[in-house]
Design an enzyme around this catalytic site. Structure first.
Site, short mmCIF file in Angstrom:
data_model
loop_
_atom_site.label_atom_id
_atom_site.label_comp_id
_atom_site.label_asym_id
_atom_site.label_seq_id
_atom_site.Cartn_x
_atom_site.Cartn_y
_atom_site.Cartn_z
N CYS A 117 30.27 25.44 -0.59
CA CYS A 117 30.76 26.65 0.08
C CYS A 117 32.11 27.01 -0.52
O CYS A 117 32.90 26.12 -0.84
CB CYS A 117 30.90 26.40 1.58
SG CYS A 117 31.27 27.89 2.54
N GLU B 178 20.41 20.55 1.97
CA GLU B 178 19.77 19.97 3.15
C GLU B 178 19.17 21.05 4.03
O GLU B 178 19.70 22.16 4.13
CB GLU B 178 20.81 19.22 3.98
CG GLU B 178 21.24 17.92 3.37
CD GLU B 178 22.26 17.22 4.24
OE1 GLU B 178 22.21 16.00 4.34
OE2 GLU B 178 23.12 17.91 4.82
N ASN C 20 32.07 16.60 15.97
CA ASN C 20 31.73 15.22 15.59
C ASN C 20 32.83 14.70 14.68
O ASN C 20 32.93 15.12 13.53
CB ASN C 20 30.41 15.20 14.82
CG ASN C 20 29.22 15.09 15.73
OD1 ASN C 20 29.25 14.37 16.73
ND2 ASN C 20 28.17 15.81 15.40
N GLY D 82 26.74 26.39 3.36
CA GLY D 82 27.09 27.65 2.73
C GLY D 82 27.30 28.80 3.69
O GLY D 82 26.99 28.72 4.88
N GLU D 83 27.85 29.86 3.15
CA GLU D 83 28.13 31.08 3.92
C GLU D 83 27.08 32.13 3.52
O GLU D 83 27.15 32.68 2.41
CB GLU D 83 29.56 31.56 3.62
CG GLU D 83 29.90 32.95 4.13
CD GLU D 83 29.55 33.19 5.59
OE1 GLU D 83 30.04 32.47 6.47
OE2 GLU D 83 28.76 34.12 5.85
N CYS E 286 36.62 25.65 5.89
CA CYS E 286 36.95 25.48 7.30
C CYS E 286 37.33 24.01 7.51
O CYS E 286 36.68 23.12 6.97
CB CYS E 286 35.77 25.90 8.16
SG CYS E 286 35.26 27.60 7.80
N CYS F 112 22.77 10.40 6.67
CA CYS F 112 22.28 11.32 5.65
C CYS F 112 23.41 12.01 4.92
O CYS F 112 23.26 12.35 3.76
CB CYS F 112 21.35 12.36 6.27
SG CYS F 112 19.64 11.88 6.11
N SER G 7 24.28 32.90 10.78
CA SER G 7 25.62 32.49 11.22
C SER G 7 26.63 32.77 10.13
O SER G 7 26.44 32.40 8.97
CB SER G 7 25.61 31.00 11.56
OG SER G 7 26.92 30.57 11.89
N CYS H 297 16.85 24.89 10.30
CA CYS H 297 18.20 25.25 9.86
C CYS H 297 18.22 25.25 8.33
O CYS H 297 18.04 24.21 7.69
CB CYS H 297 19.18 24.23 10.43
SG CYS H 297 20.87 24.51 9.93
N SER I 100 31.04 32.27 13.84
CA SER I 100 31.81 31.03 14.00
C SER I 100 33.25 31.42 14.34
O SER I 100 34.05 31.67 13.44
CB SER I 100 31.76 30.22 12.70
OG SER I 100 30.44 29.83 12.46
N LEU I 101 33.56 31.45 15.61
CA LEU I 101 34.87 31.94 16.04
C LEU I 101 35.90 30.80 16.02
O LEU I 101 36.88 30.85 15.30
CB LEU I 101 34.76 32.58 17.43
CG LEU I 101 35.99 33.33 17.90
CD1 LEU I 101 36.34 34.50 16.99
CD2 LEU I 101 35.79 33.83 19.35
N HIS I 102 35.70 29.81 16.86
CA HIS I 102 36.46 28.55 16.86
C HIS I 102 37.93 28.65 17.27
O HIS I 102 38.57 27.62 17.52
CB HIS I 102 36.39 27.82 15.51
CG HIS I 102 35.00 27.61 15.00
ND1 HIS I 102 33.97 27.19 15.80
CD2 HIS I 102 34.44 27.78 13.77
CE1 HIS I 102 32.85 27.09 15.09
NE2 HIS I 102 33.12 27.46 13.85
N CYS J 182 34.76 21.17 8.67
CA CYS J 182 33.39 21.21 8.14
C CYS J 182 33.27 20.42 6.84
O CYS J 182 34.07 20.60 5.93
CB CYS J 182 32.99 22.67 7.91
SG CYS J 182 31.39 22.85 7.12
N1 SAH Z 1 28.88 29.22 6.96
C1 SAH Z 1 28.29 29.65 8.17
C2 SAH Z 1 27.04 28.89 8.54
C3 SAH Z 1 27.03 27.39 8.35
S1 SAH Z 1 27.98 26.38 9.43
C4 SAH Z 1 29.30 29.59 9.28
O1 SAH Z 1 30.36 29.03 9.09
O2 SAH Z 1 29.01 30.15 10.33
C5 SAH Z 1 27.11 26.43 10.99
C6 SAH Z 1 28.03 26.10 12.19
O3 SAH Z 1 28.42 24.71 12.23
C7 SAH Z 1 29.31 26.89 12.15
O4 SAH Z 1 29.59 27.44 13.40
C8 SAH Z 1 30.31 25.82 11.77
O5 SAH Z 1 31.59 26.19 12.13
C9 SAH Z 1 29.79 24.62 12.53
N2 SAH Z 1 30.36 23.32 12.10
C10 SAH Z 1 30.82 22.99 10.88
N3 SAH Z 1 31.28 21.71 10.87
C11 SAH Z 1 31.11 21.22 12.11
C12 SAH Z 1 31.39 19.97 12.72
N4 SAH Z 1 31.93 18.97 12.04
N5 SAH Z 1 31.07 19.81 14.03
C13 SAH Z 1 30.48 20.81 14.72
N6 SAH Z 1 30.19 22.04 14.18
C14 SAH Z 1 30.51 22.25 12.90
FE1 SF4 Z 2 31.46 25.19 6.59
FE2 SF4 Z 2 30.53 27.62 7.30
FE3 SF4 Z 2 33.16 27.23 6.90
FE4 SF4 Z 2 31.50 27.16 4.80
S1 SF4 Z 2 31.95 28.93 6.11
S2 SF4 Z 2 33.18 25.73 5.20
S3 SF4 Z 2 29.69 26.22 5.74
S4 SF4 Z 2 31.87 26.29 8.52
#
Ligand code: SAH
Ligand code: SF4
Length: 424
Positions: free
Chosen positions: A175, A153, A363, A232-233, A179, A406, A264, A168, A286-288, A182
């Site tokens: 992947c 996508e 979400n 993907g990463e 996480c 989608c 990212s 994007c 992506s810290l979180h 995700c």
């Molecule tokens: N793999 C890379 C890039 C793709 S994800 C990464 O993890 O950074 C892009 C961003 O979307 C990341 O910050 C990811 O943590 C975030 N993300 C993934 N799932 C999500 C969700 N359900 N709601 C909000 N953000 C999300």
């Molecule tokens: Fe999703 Fe990015 Fe984590 Fe892969 S690395 S699972 S794309 S948030």
């Protein structure tokens, strides 16, 4: 994909089988310091593992070869192999990436016989658009299919106020990481996307908006920035991503400045150094979570590259400045990572860094273990980060109406593709 999906509660984090060895591979070594010979060995290991997931070589059944995605050197070699002079490289590059032409017969500066010769041997392709859906807020989502039937996508997010927007791009089908919040993380890695497929997503999106030829210099662009935030990463597919971004940045073609590209990562520390030095694009992390115990759970890669190493890599990141801040992405999960203490620890962690924090309301997905943080909790969190001197915008979800639909369509479509492939 930034999707409204999270894995089921029961699943233990799936450990990155493609890139690290589970278990011992994810153990934390407090003595490990990134920056020396150890890092070089680690990088070599990551690149070698990534290469195992590379796409099949692109050649059509009739033997014609794809020109999109070749470096200038590779393009020159292809032309030399059919007896053409070096100056043709520049000419073709211009037609492919500046003019966006896919048909050799439209290359008016090339004589007819050579047009025919090129068309016999090469193609200038695009991924097939399986689905293109437009949200009520004008966000547009594409499902692209590549030559081997695999799909990914791409999302175009227009600026609501100005004629510009972010594209994007996906870097992998699936992947290896998992996480917990995700959707992509619930899919195993199918394969890396090749440079042609990464650039192809951008070019196909430009086709959809008719944005050719490539605007020059500071001329406004509708598709004005690239964010590598799709499936993907990207740092586990570094070679293809780097090649694709080098093509996109080339001033004689698409000519997108590195300042308009953001990569990212979930925190592949050794590759962050390389991306910064070689590509110089903007970095998003992506810290979180601000404590290792929680981040180990949410972003399992943290077991390999814990927070202190991740932040140290951010401090080393070349080119970071107040004009080019590092973005920290932080998904707001109710009762999980959204307390005042979390906000204060976040501020402490990033103190002194040229940084901003994107707060992304999660979400929720039916069956998900998580809920979106409450509005007051998000606002309180944002205020603490803001008061410490960091911009902390709360990202309003874009294209939500089509993301949910989608996400399902894409799954159906993948199954269809697999079924068709099996039937052929
Ligand atoms: N793999 C890379 C890039 C793709 S994800 C990464 O993890 O950074 C892009 C961003 O979307 C990341 O910050 C990811 O943590 C975030 N993300 C993934 N799932 C999500 C969700 N359900 N709601 C909000 N953000 C999300
Ligand atoms: Fe999703 Fe990015 Fe984590 Fe892969 S690395 S699972 S794309 S948030």
């Amino acid at each position: 994909m930034v999707g409204p999906v999270a894995p089921a509660t029961s699943a233990l984090p799936r450990l990155d089988p493609g890139v690290t060895s589970p278990g011992a591979g994810l153990s934390r070594d407090a003595g490990e310091v990134y920056g020396g010979a150890l890092t070089e060995a680690e990088r070599a290991r990551i690149l070698a593992k990534s290469a195992l997931f590379d796409p099949p070589p692109i050649a059509l059944p009739d033997g014609r070869r794809e020109l999109v995605g070749l470096s200038r050197t590779e393009l020159a070699a292809e032309l030399a192999a059919i007896g053409e002079a070096p100056f043709r490289t520049k000419q073709l590059w211009h037609w492919i990436y500046h003019q966006g032409v896919t048909d050799f017969s439209r290359m008016s500066s090339i004589a007819r016989p050579l047009q025919a010769k090129l068309a016999e041997r090469f193609v200038i392709g695009r991924p097939d658009t399986v689905i293109a859906q437009t949200s009520e807020d004008d966000t547009r989502k594409f499902l692209f299919r590549f030559r081997d039937g695999q799909e990914a996508e791409t999302v175009y997010i227009p600026d609501p106020e100005e004629d510009r927007g972010a594209v994007c791009l996906s870097s992998q089908v699936g992947c290896t990481l998992s996480c917990r919040f995700c959707h992509t993380g619930t899919q195993t890695l199918v394969r890396n996307l090749g440079a042609a497929e990464i650039v192809g997503q951008f070019m196909a999106a430009r086709d959809a908006y008719g944005e050719w030829p490539s605007p020059k210099g500071e001329t406004p662009r509708l598709l004005s920035t690239i964010v590598l935030m799709g499936m993907g990463e990207p740092l586990y597919n570094y070679a293809n991503v780097a090649k694709a971004m080098t093509i996109v940045m080339d001033g004689e073609g698409i000519g997108l400045s590195r300042r308009r590209i953001t990569l990212s990562t979930s925190g592949v520390v050794p590759m962050m150094d390389r991306a910064g030095a070689e590509l110089g694009v903007n970095l998003a992390v992506s810290l979180h979570a601000v404590r290792d115990d929680l981040r180990d759970e949410l972003v399992p890669l943290n077991r390999k590259y814990p927070i202190a190493e991740l932040i140290a890599a951010c401090r080393r990141y070349p080119g970071a400045s107040n004009a080019r801040r590092i973005t920290f992405e932080y998904v707001m999960l109710r009762g999980i990572n959204d307390t005042e203490a979390d906000a204060r620890e976040l501020v402490r962690l990033i103190a002194g860094l040229p940084a901003k924090v994107n707060l992304i309301p999660f979400n929720p997905w039916p069956g998900s273990a998580y809920q979106t943080s409450t509005r007051p909790a998000i606002e309180h969190f944002a205020r603490i980060v803001n008061d410490a001197g960091f911009a902390a915008p709360v990202r309003s979800p874009r294209g939500r109406d089509i993301l949910a639909a989608c996400g399902q369509l894409r799954t159906e479509s993948r199954r269809d593709a697999a079924r068709r492939a099996a039937a052929e």
